[in-house]
Design an enzyme around this catalytic site. Structure first.
Site, PDB file in Angstrom:
ATOM      1  N   HIS A   1     -38.101   3.875  26.777  1.00 19.88           N
ATOM      2  CA  HIS A   1     -38.339   2.719  27.659  1.00 19.88           C
ATOM      3  C   HIS A   1     -37.263   2.584  28.751  1.00 19.88           C
ATOM      4  O   HIS A   1     -37.560   2.492  29.938  1.00 19.88           O
ATOM      5  CB  HIS A   1     -38.315   1.417  26.857  1.00 19.88           C
TER       6      HIS A   1
HETATM    7  C1  BDR Z   1     -36.886  -2.421  24.693  1.00 18.79           C
HETATM    8  O1  BDR Z   1     -36.472  -2.971  23.442  1.00 18.79           O
HETATM    9  C2  BDR Z   1     -35.405  -2.241  22.916  1.00 18.79           C
HETATM   10  O2  BDR Z   1     -35.606  -1.988  21.565  1.00 18.79           O
HETATM   11  C3  BDR Z   1     -35.286  -0.981  23.737  1.00 18.79           C
HETATM   12  O3  BDR Z   1     -33.935  -0.579  23.847  1.00 18.79           O
HETATM   13  C4  BDR Z   1     -35.875  -1.356  25.058  1.00 18.79           C
HETATM   14  O4  BDR Z   1     -34.896  -1.905  25.921  1.00 18.79           O
HETATM   15  C5  BDR Z   1     -38.299  -1.906  24.551  1.00 18.79           C
HETATM   16  O5  BDR Z   1     -39.162  -2.941  24.218  1.00 18.79           O
END
Ligand code: BDR
Ligand code: CA
Length: 312
Positions: free
Chosen positions: A241
């Site tokens: 992400h």
């Molecule tokens: C986001 O949530 C976190 O767990 C990850 O690092 C990312 O920033 C994804 O939903």
């Protein structure tokens, strides 16, 4: 080189994002500021220091920010995904930091850097938006010094933490609403709908082992995250992400965006933390919008990230 600050809660995909920025000559990484999120603040801060050390960027200051949301306490939920220390329980495999966290807190360091920078600064928040909300609330005069926020967060069609909410927004919806709705700072939101489509598979991850020390060390950190996708989807790979958001901060336009009116659900009900995006054709054309990343050349994006990490 465009000045850049990363506000982060490392976090395995945050680790890839930090390394991607450190490997990219287009950006001048001014600081990494930390926030609670995937794991508590003490871990996210220690991880940021170690990751910069790994990347040979021990000169980049790390400042610690908020250790809780603005209003409502939020139980930690990401241990199962990112491990007890945020890096699959393997933070100790990274180099010991040669320096300490910055004497200023995250908000004050960001404010100083915004004031001093020769040009407006891009901030890439890839964790809960608490530090950014506090920055905008306490230093509104610095808003023109922010070129753009490139935020990983939200979901057009539901979330990943609850059926309605994505993790970063769910972690502090009041902060997210302040940043995305109440302040007029240019923002690009990179939601889970797109980051999921940019997922990398086992073959992509295997390529990391053909690279240098940074690429190989990143791959070592992935087991907990990888196992969570195996458990939930029966699929071997990762959704990076935060690295997808950093790709946009480094190479503006690599993600294709669409402006949508957007709000954040701050009730305590089941939709808490939802990003409510108005995609109706009949929406008010005069309503203020947030740029939402909706598409990219998927293979080109994966190759961009991989080549940068392998070239370290
Ligand atoms: C986001 O949530 C976190 O767990 C990850 O690092 C990312 O920033 C994804 O939903
Ligand atoms: Ca993150």
């Amino acid at each position: 080189m465009a000045p850049l600050i990363i506000d982060t809660d490392p976090g395995i995909d945050d680790a890839f994002a930090i390394a991607l920025a450190a490997a990219s000559p287009e950006v001048d990484l001014l600081a990494v500021t930390t926030v609670f999120g995937n794991v508590p603040l003490a871990h996210t801060t220690a991880n940021a220091l170690r990751l910069l050390e790994l990347c040979g960027r021990g000169e980049v200051p790390v400042a610690a920010g908020a250790d809780r949301p603005l209003v409502h306490p939020q139980p930690y939920s990401a241990f199962r995904v990112h491990g007890e220390d945020g890096l699959s329980g393997l933070a100790h495999t990274l180099p010991e930091p040669s320096r300490d966290v910055h004497e200023l807190g995250a908000v004050e360091l960001m404010a100083d850097l915004l004031r001093a920078a020769a040009e407006p600064v891009v901030i890439a928040p890839i964790g809960p938006l608490t530090n950014i909300a506090l920055l905008l609330a306490t230093h509104p005069e610095l808003k023109p010094r922010i070129a753009r926020l490139v935020i990983m967060g939200g979901g057009l069609d539901g979330g990943n933490t609850t059926s309605a909410a994505e993790f970063n927004i769910w972690s502090d919806p009041e902060a997210a609403r302040r940043v995305l709705v109440e302040e007029d700072v240019p923002a690009t939101l990179v939601p889970v709908d797109l980051t999921r489509r940019c997922a990398v598979d086992a073959a992509w991850l295997d390529r990391l082992d053909t690279g240098g020390a940074v690429a190989r060390a990143l791959n070592v950190l992935t087991p907990s995250y990888r196992a969570s996708y195996q458990r939930s989807l029966g699929w071997d790979g990762l959704v990076l992400h935060d690295a997808v958001a950093l790709a946009e901060a480094i190479r503006p336009g690599i993600l294709h965006t669409q402006g949508y009116p957007l709000d954040v659900e701050c009730s305590l009900g089941p939709s808490r933390g939802a990003t409510v995006v108005d995609r109706r054709l009949s929406r008010d054309p005069e309503a203020p919008t947030v740029d939402v990343a909706v598409d990219t050349e998927l293979d080109a994006l994966r190759t961009f990230i991989l080549e940068r990490l392998l070239a370290f």
